[in-house]
Motif scaffolding. Structure first.
Motif, PDB file in Angstrom:
ATOM      1  N   GLU A  25       0.826  -1.208   0.000  1.00  0.00           N
ATOM      2  CA  GLU A  25       0.000   0.000   0.000  1.00  0.00           C
ATOM      3  C   GLU A  25       0.862   1.260   0.000  1.00  0.00           C
ATOM      4  O   GLU A  25       0.557   2.223  -0.698  1.00  0.00           O
ATOM      5  N   ARG A 108       0.382   2.593   6.593  1.00  0.00           N
ATOM      6  CA  ARG A 108      -0.722   2.598   5.630  1.00  0.00           C
ATOM      7  C   ARG A 108      -1.037   4.043   5.235  1.00  0.00           C
ATOM      8  O   ARG A 108      -1.040   4.930   6.084  1.00  0.00           O
ATOM      9  N   ASP A 110      -3.668   5.799   4.734  1.00  0.00           N
ATOM     10  CA  ASP A 110      -4.698   6.499   5.506  1.00  0.00           C
ATOM     11  C   ASP A 110      -4.201   6.961   6.870  1.00  0.00           C
ATOM     12  O   ASP A 110      -4.849   7.788   7.515  1.00  0.00           O
ATOM     13  N   TYR A 111      -3.072   6.439   7.331  1.00  0.00           N
ATOM     14  CA  TYR A 111      -2.534   6.779   8.649  1.00  0.00           C
ATOM     15  C   TYR A 111      -1.267   7.639   8.564  1.00  0.00           C
ATOM     16  O   TYR A 111      -0.696   8.001   9.587  1.00  0.00           O
ATOM     17  N   GLN A 112      -0.831   7.941   7.356  1.00  0.00           N
ATOM     18  CA  GLN A 112       0.384   8.737   7.196  1.00  0.00           C
ATOM     19  C   GLN A 112       0.126  10.187   7.600  1.00  0.00           C
ATOM     20  O   GLN A 112      -1.002  10.669   7.568  1.00  0.00           O
TER      21      GLN A 112
END
Length: 182
Positions: A25, A108, A110-112
């Motif tokens: 990802e 991931r 979405d968490y960066q």
């Protein structure tokens, strides 16, 4: 809330499929490279003083792992030789004579941007006996490169192309222990 969990090689191997998914990802490599990447990760888990940090919320959303670099390890030998050729044996010994080699740090998408990568790097370096930590990253103005510089990593080699590769990388290092996390 993100929790960091330190694990050894046995636990790392049990979650390696999830780790590979996060790597995929984050990096979006060509699909035909994933089998080789999985084999590399499995091999890394056999290196001396291997450590992995998992970022969980409650599922795994990021990871970092590394180990004590030593002669006979492919990355260690290739990069140390290149630094020795460019900056001399003293520089190679200073940076690679007693180094934590941080092999992978991925979060991931979405968490960066939430400080997870920074926390992973600080946690993986915490309490390590090595004099330095070294890693490679793309030689481009990426968020990862900015993060490493902000933590204190300095460029040791730029525009470095690994044997058989074509992309430019930066080899960076930082003395240990790291300064306290901001």
């Amino acid at each position: 809330m993100i929790q960091l969990r330190r694990v050894g090689p046995d636990t790392f191997i049990t979650v390696i499929d999830t780790v590979l998914d996060i790597y995929t990802e984050a990096m979006r490599p060509p699909t035909d490279q994933l089998t080789g990447r999985l084999a590399i990760m499995r091999n890394h888990a056999t290196h001396p003083d291997f450590v992995c940090l998992l970022a969980e919320s409650p599922d795994i959303v990021g990871f970092a792992y590394g180990f004590h670099g030593a002669p006979g390890q492919w990355w260690h030998d290739v990069v140390r030789r290149a630094l020795q050729d460019q900056a001399g044996p003293g520089a190679a010994q200073r940076w690679f004579g007693d180094a934590l080699e941080i092999a992978e740090v991925h979060v991931r998408p979405d968490y960066q941007g939430k400080g997870i990568g920074r926390s992973l790097i600080h946690a993986i370096c915490e309490g390590r006996p090595e004099r330095t930590a070294v890693l490679s990253t793309h030689d481009a103005p990426t968020a990862a490169r900015h993060l490493y510089g902000d933590i204190g990593f300095v460029d040791l080699l730029t525009r470095f192309v690994f044997p058989g590769g074509y992309e430019n990388y930066v080899i960076a290092g930082v003395p240990l222990p790291l300064p306290p996390q901001r």
